[in-house]
Design a protein around this motif. Structure first.
Motif, PDB file in Angstrom:
ATOM      1  N   GLU A 110       0.837  -1.190   0.000  1.00 58.15           N
ATOM      2  CA  GLU A 110       0.000   0.000   0.000  1.00 58.15           C
ATOM      3  C   GLU A 110       0.876   1.247   0.000  1.00 58.15           C
ATOM      4  N   LYS A 111       0.317   2.334  -0.485  1.00 61.01           N
ATOM      5  CA  LYS A 111       1.033   3.597  -0.492  1.00 61.01           C
ATOM      6  C   LYS A 111       1.370   3.995   0.943  1.00 61.01           C
ATOM      7  N   GLY A 112       2.611   4.374   1.158  1.00 67.13           N
ATOM      8  CA  GLY A 112       3.036   4.778   2.487  1.00 67.13           C
ATOM      9  C   GLY A 112       3.452   3.639   3.384  1.00 67.13           C
ATOM     10  N   SER A 113       3.575   2.440   2.812  1.00 64.30           N
ATOM     11  CA  SER A 113       3.935   1.277   3.626  1.00 64.30           C
ATOM     12  C   SER A 113       5.338   1.424   4.207  1.00 64.30           C
TER      13      SER A 113
ATOM     14  N   ARG B 107      -6.437 -26.961   8.380  1.00 63.84           N
ATOM     15  CA  ARG B 107      -6.935 -25.605   8.582  1.00 63.84           C
ATOM     16  C   ARG B 107      -5.765 -24.624   8.512  1.00 63.84           C
ATOM     17  N   VAL B 108      -6.024 -23.447   7.942  1.00 61.42           N
ATOM     18  CA  VAL B 108      -5.006 -22.398   7.813  1.00 61.42           C
ATOM     19  C   VAL B 108      -5.555 -21.088   8.364  1.00 61.42           C
ATOM     20  N   VAL B 109      -4.745 -20.409   9.166  1.00 63.31           N
ATOM     21  CA  VAL B 109      -5.071 -19.037   9.556  1.00 63.31           C
ATOM     22  C   VAL B 109      -4.032 -18.121   8.918  1.00 63.31           C
ATOM     23  N   TYR B 110      -4.516 -17.161   8.174  1.00 66.18           N
ATOM     24  CA  TYR B 110      -3.638 -16.172   7.529  1.00 66.18           C
ATOM     25  C   TYR B 110      -3.698 -14.881   8.346  1.00 66.18           C
ATOM     26  N   PHE B 111      -2.542 -14.325   8.657  1.00 63.16           N
ATOM     27  CA  PHE B 111      -2.480 -13.093   9.440  1.00 63.16           C
ATOM     28  C   PHE B 111      -1.493 -12.135   8.806  1.00 63.16           C
ATOM     29  N   ASN B 112      -1.980 -10.981   8.392  1.00 57.66           N
ATOM     30  CA  ASN B 112      -1.073  -9.945   7.907  1.00 57.66           C
ATOM     31  C   ASN B 112      -1.254  -8.701   8.761  1.00 57.66           C
ATOM     32  N   PHE B 113      -0.175  -8.013   9.004  1.00 59.84           N
ATOM     33  CA  PHE B 113      -0.254  -6.734   9.692  1.00 59.84           C
ATOM     34  C   PHE B 113       0.909  -5.864   9.229  1.00 59.84           C
ATOM     35  N   GLY B 114       0.668  -4.563   9.187  1.00 65.16           N
ATOM     36  CA  GLY B 114       1.686  -3.661   8.681  1.00 65.16           C
ATOM     37  C   GLY B 114       1.508  -2.262   9.222  1.00 65.16           C
ATOM     38  N   CYS B 115       2.452  -1.419   8.861  1.00 63.62           N
ATOM     39  CA  CYS B 115       2.469  -0.036   9.332  1.00 63.62           C
ATOM     40  C   CYS B 115       2.525   0.896   8.132  1.00 63.62           C
ATOM     41  N   LEU B 116       1.635   1.898   8.119  1.00 66.01           N
ATOM     42  CA  LEU B 116       1.569   2.878   7.043  1.00 66.01           C
ATOM     43  C   LEU B 116       1.867   4.266   7.586  1.00 66.01           C
ATOM     44  N   SER B 117       2.560   5.059   6.795  1.00 71.41           N
ATOM     45  CA  SER B 117       2.806   6.438   7.177  1.00 71.41           C
ATOM     46  C   SER B 117       1.573   7.278   6.896  1.00 71.41           C
ATOM     47  N   ASN B 118       1.181   8.112   7.844  1.00 75.63           N
ATOM     48  CA  ASN B 118       0.070   9.034   7.635  1.00 75.63           C
ATOM     49  C   ASN B 118       0.530  10.347   7.030  1.00 75.63           C
ATOM     50  N   LEU B 119       1.840  10.463   6.756  1.00 75.69           N
ATOM     51  CA  LEU B 119       2.392  11.713   6.259  1.00 75.69           C
ATOM     52  C   LEU B 119       2.576  11.726   4.752  1.00 75.69           C
ATOM     53  N   VAL B 120       2.334  10.575   4.103  1.00 77.93           N
ATOM     54  CA  VAL B 120       2.585  10.481   2.664  1.00 77.93           C
ATOM     55  C   VAL B 120       1.828  11.541   1.895  1.00 77.93           C
ATOM     56  N   GLY B 121       0.549  11.724   2.193  1.00 81.33           N
ATOM     57  CA  GLY B 121      -0.268  12.686   1.464  1.00 81.33           C
ATOM     58  C   GLY B 121       0.164  14.118   1.653  1.00 81.33           C
ATOM     59  N   ASP B 122       0.912  14.397   2.734  1.00 81.37           N
ATOM     60  CA  ASP B 122       1.326  15.765   3.010  1.00 81.37           C
ATOM     61  C   ASP B 122       2.381  16.265   2.041  1.00 81.37           C
ATOM     62  N   PHE B 123       2.971  15.366   1.266  1.00 81.62           N
ATOM     63  CA  PHE B 123       4.038  15.763   0.359  1.00 81.62           C
ATOM     64  C   PHE B 123       3.582  15.842  -1.096  1.00 81.62           C
ATOM     65  N   GLY B 124       2.256  15.749  -1.289  1.00 77.65           N
ATOM     66  CA  GLY B 124       1.744  15.871  -2.645  1.00 77.65           C
ATOM     67  C   GLY B 124       1.819  14.569  -3.405  1.00 77.65           C
ATOM     68  N   ASP B 125       1.355  14.591  -4.676  1.00 73.33           N
ATOM     69  CA  ASP B 125       1.370  13.381  -5.490  1.00 73.33           C
ATOM     70  C   ASP B 125       2.670  13.253  -6.239  1.00 73.33           C
ATOM     71  N   GLU B 126       2.771  12.184  -7.043  1.00 72.48           N
ATOM     72  CA  GLU B 126       4.011  11.913  -7.759  1.00 72.48           C
ATOM     73  C   GLU B 126       4.378  13.024  -8.733  1.00 72.48           C
ATOM     74  N   SER B 127       3.370  13.708  -9.280  1.00 69.10           N
ATOM     75  CA  SER B 127       3.646  14.753 -10.256  1.00 69.10           C
ATOM     76  C   SER B 127       4.446  15.878  -9.642  1.00 69.10           C
ATOM     77  N   SER B 128       4.215  16.149  -8.319  1.00 69.14           N
ATOM     78  CA  SER B 128       4.942  17.228  -7.662  1.00 69.14           C
ATOM     79  C   SER B 128       6.424  16.895  -7.585  1.00 69.14           C
ATOM     80  N   PHE B 129       6.749  15.594  -7.401  1.00 65.39           N
ATOM     81  CA  PHE B 129       8.150  15.197  -7.360  1.00 65.39           C
ATOM     82  C   PHE B 129       8.792  15.349  -8.741  1.00 65.39           C
TER      83      PHE B 129
END
Length: 221
Positions: A169-172, A187-209
């Motif tokens: 995901e964006k900001g991963s 039987r299978v248990v699938y578990f995913n967990f992750g951390c995303l930055s909440n600051l990604v959107g503060d720097f604008g989209d790719e076009s700004s870069f």
């Protein structure tokens, strides 16, 4: 693979759907499946088996001294197919290649997985305690044990390269994907967990870069 409903899993999923920690967000998901084939599972399972055997044959032809070990055991092939079928049910729009995917599966010890939980879910655990008396990890371990009997489980992690990662995901910042497979219970248990930055959107989209790159063109750096 049949999706199995467990209320204790739902409780943890509700919490891990979005744990806002200010500059970061922790997200996670737990799902349980029976290994019994349903719907198109048989056809897909056969296709994956044929893909694996074909790759095995080519590997032995090119380098008979070092065959891919996991391919040579029918039991191991069956396990990997169950894990791939779980991924197919979780992410039906993504095509998981058996030949490519085997490179990303790693068998883990419970101690190593528990250490990752302790290290990376520390902040989420503090947020959980604001509304719950029993600690998050204690609740998680008890729930996993109820569903798949941890002492009987084989545990696998899935760590694909970025271009082969349907979970990215964006900001991963980091992410982990584990499978708890009980061969006896099928039987299978699938578990995913992750951390995303909440600051990604503060720097604008790719076009700004891209615009910034144009500004610095021709300048001595």
């Amino acid at each position: 693979m049949k999706y199995l409903e467990y209320t204790p899993l739902d409780r943890i999923n509700d919490f891990l759907s979005h744990v806002n920690l200010g500059e970061r967000t922790i997200k996670g998901c737990l799902e349980a499946y029976s290994c019994k084939h349903t719907g198109t599972d048989k056809r897909l399972s056969l296709s994956l088996e044929n893909e694996i055997l074909d790759h095995l044959g080519k590997s032995l032809d090119t380098d008979s001294s070092s065959p891919v070990e996991y391919l040579c055991s029918r039991s191991s092939r069956k396990t990997m197919i169950y894990l791939l079928l779980t991924l197919h049910h979780m992410y039906p729009d993504y095509d998981f290649s058996a030949v490519k995917a085997h490179e990303f599966f790693t068998e883990e010890s419970w101690d190593s997985v528990k250490q990752i939980f302790d290290d990376y879910m520390f902040e989420a655990s503090k947020a959980w305690l604001e509304e719950n008396e029993v600690p998050l990890l204690e609740t998680l371990y008890k729930t996993l044990d109820e569903v798949v009997k941890l002492a009987e489980c084989e545990i696998y992690s899935y760590n694909p390269e970025a271009e082969a990662n349907p979970f990215l995901e964006k900001g991963s910042i980091w992410s982990y994907h584990f499978f708890f497979y009980n061969r006896k219970l099928k039987r299978v248990v699938y578990f995913n967990f992750g951390c995303l930055s909440n600051l990604v959107g503060d720097f604008g989209d790719e076009s700004s870069f891209e615009e910034d790159d144009e500004i610095f063109e021709g300048m001595d750096m």
